[in-house]
Design an enzyme around this catalytic site. Structure first.
Site, PDB file in Angstrom:
ATOM      1  CG  HIS A 203      -1.863   1.124   1.382  1.00  0.00           C
ATOM      2  ND1 HIS A 203      -3.081   0.964   1.093  1.00  0.00           N
ATOM      3  CD2 HIS A 203      -1.380   2.382   1.810  1.00  0.00           C
ATOM      4  CE1 HIS A 203      -3.817   2.302   1.158  1.00  0.00           C
ATOM      5  NE2 HIS A 203      -2.569   3.119   1.792  1.00  0.00           N
ATOM      6  CD  GLU A 204       1.711   3.657   3.711  1.00  0.00           C
ATOM      7  OE1 GLU A 204       1.800   4.761   3.218  1.00  0.00           O
ATOM      8  OE2 GLU A 204       0.537   3.629   4.260  1.00  0.00           O
TER       9      GLU A 204
ATOM     10  CG  HIS B 172       0.167   5.946  -0.904  1.00  0.00           C
ATOM     11  ND1 HIS B 172      -0.734   6.527  -1.553  1.00  0.00           N
ATOM     12  CD2 HIS B 172      -0.250   5.613   0.374  1.00  0.00           C
ATOM     13  CE1 HIS B 172      -1.945   6.199  -0.854  1.00  0.00           C
ATOM     14  NE2 HIS B 172      -1.547   5.481   0.367  1.00  0.00           N
TER      15      HIS B 172
ATOM     16  CG  ASP C 159      -5.130   6.695   1.187  1.00  0.00           C
ATOM     17  OD1 ASP C 159      -4.500   7.231   1.942  1.00  0.00           O
ATOM     18  OD2 ASP C 159      -4.774   5.817   1.132  1.00  0.00           O
TER      19      ASP C 159
HETATM   20 ZN    ZN Z   1      -2.832   5.017   2.196  1.00  0.00          ZN
END
Ligand code: ZN
Length: 341
Positions: free
Chosen positions: A156-157, A160, A232
């Protein structure tokens, strides 16, 4: 609605009247200057602002880079800094948006961290730790994530971060971590190079793509989606709505402002939004918001598919090191693994 205005209507009226009574005690010849501060200049009664009363307005804006540098110089006078260890200008560069109180708090945190480690002086590592703590929340070391949760968070990170690295005008990635902080399982922090006072559509679209990058990576690699992206999505939706309703950035809706605002400014909170458009327009707005978000999602996914090797590498490195910074990312961009710690 009274929410957020601090005190009910009667209370405000009373304060206002008291102020006026006090002010009427002065005549033009008395050399007394009365000053007041407010975060809501928009709701001040016009009676207060007449000539001879509060008739000058001085806007105290958020300090810029030089301002923050000077503020840091003042606050650090009270603590013992290790000579030649701390570069205050660098700290000022890394703290855009912070005001005096935030910077005082940052200096205070750094001093506390140093004293907790029984150091005689405060050095750069204390400031770095304090900055992370203030900007990204406190590390929660006691929170144990399962291996699977860690993997989801890492992708997930990394999602980004990878989208941020390849989006036009996006702010550089400063740090990525999968150590839980505050309420988040992981954080990707971007810091702007210069302070911006206005944003281009390209910048905002990139920002939306970056926000959607987390979930896009989960979906692409693990073929599942989690609740980890709810924040988000919430933020992205609110930006997309503002693009359409306030900033006139939707091609379909054109440069129009929809919904009059009796509020805002104050801490960015929406207190009251008055609808001045038809049900039909409302539906068009909703459609536009959905399509902007979907486009951002597609952009993010496309970037991740193209840079899938980097995405895997970054997620693996995050699982191994938990936190990576700008210099680590440079190494990864050349296709290498980072060697450290
Ligand atoms: Zn996030």
């Amino acid at each position: 609605m009274e929410a957020g205005l601090g005190g009910g209507h009667d209370e405000r009226e009373q304060t206002l009247n008291q102020l006026l009574v006090e002010l009427d005690g002065f005549d033009n010849s008395s050399s007394v200057i009365v000053m007041g501060a407010t975060n809501r200049p928009d709701v001040l009664d016009s009676a207060l602002l007449r000539p001879g009363r509060f008739d000058r307005q001085v806007v105290v804006d958020v300090p810029d880079l030089n301002g923050r540098h000077d503020i840091l110089k003042i606050h650090t006078k009270k603590i013992k800094i290790k000579p030649k260890s701390v570069n205050l200008l660098d700290i000022a560069k890394g703290t855009p948006g912070m005001v005096g109180a935030d910077l005082a708090n940052l200096v205070n945190e750094a001093a506390l961290l140093a004293s907790r480690k029984r150091k005689a002086t405060v050095d750069n590592s204390d400031f770095q730790e304090a900055q992370d703590k203030v900007l990204m929340g406190v590390q929660i070391k006691s929170m144990v994530l399962s291996d699977h949760e860690k993997k989801v968070t890492a992708y997930h990170e990394a999602g980004h971060a990878v989208v941020a690295l390849f989006s036009p005008e996006a702010d550089p990635v400063h740090k990525v971590t999968i150590i839980p902080r505050g309420r988040a399982l992981g954080v990707t922090m971007q810091l702007p190079i210069d302070e911006k006072h206005g944003y281009s559509k390209t910048y905002i679209l990139s920002r939306l793509a970056v926000m959607m990058g987390g979930r896009a990576a989960e979906d692409l690699i693990l073929n599942e989606i989690t609740t980890g992206a709810s924040n988000d999505i919430e933020r992205a939706t609110s930006i997309a709505r503002r693009m359409v309703c306030e900033w006139g950035m939707s091609d379909k809706m054109g440069p129009m402002a929809f919904g009059k605002k009796n509020e805002e400014i104050f801490l960015g909170r929406e207190i009251q939004s008055h609808r001045d458009y038809s049900e039909e327009t409302a539906q068009m707005i909703d459609h536009e918001v959905v399509s902007i978000i979907k486009n951002a999602q597609d952009t993010a996914r496309k970037i991740l598919e193209e840079k899938i090797d980097l995405l895997h590498l970054m997620a693996e490195e995050l699982l191994e090191h938990e936190t990576i910074d700008e210099s680590d990312i440079k190494v990864m961009l050349s296709g290498k693994k980072i060697s450290k710690k």
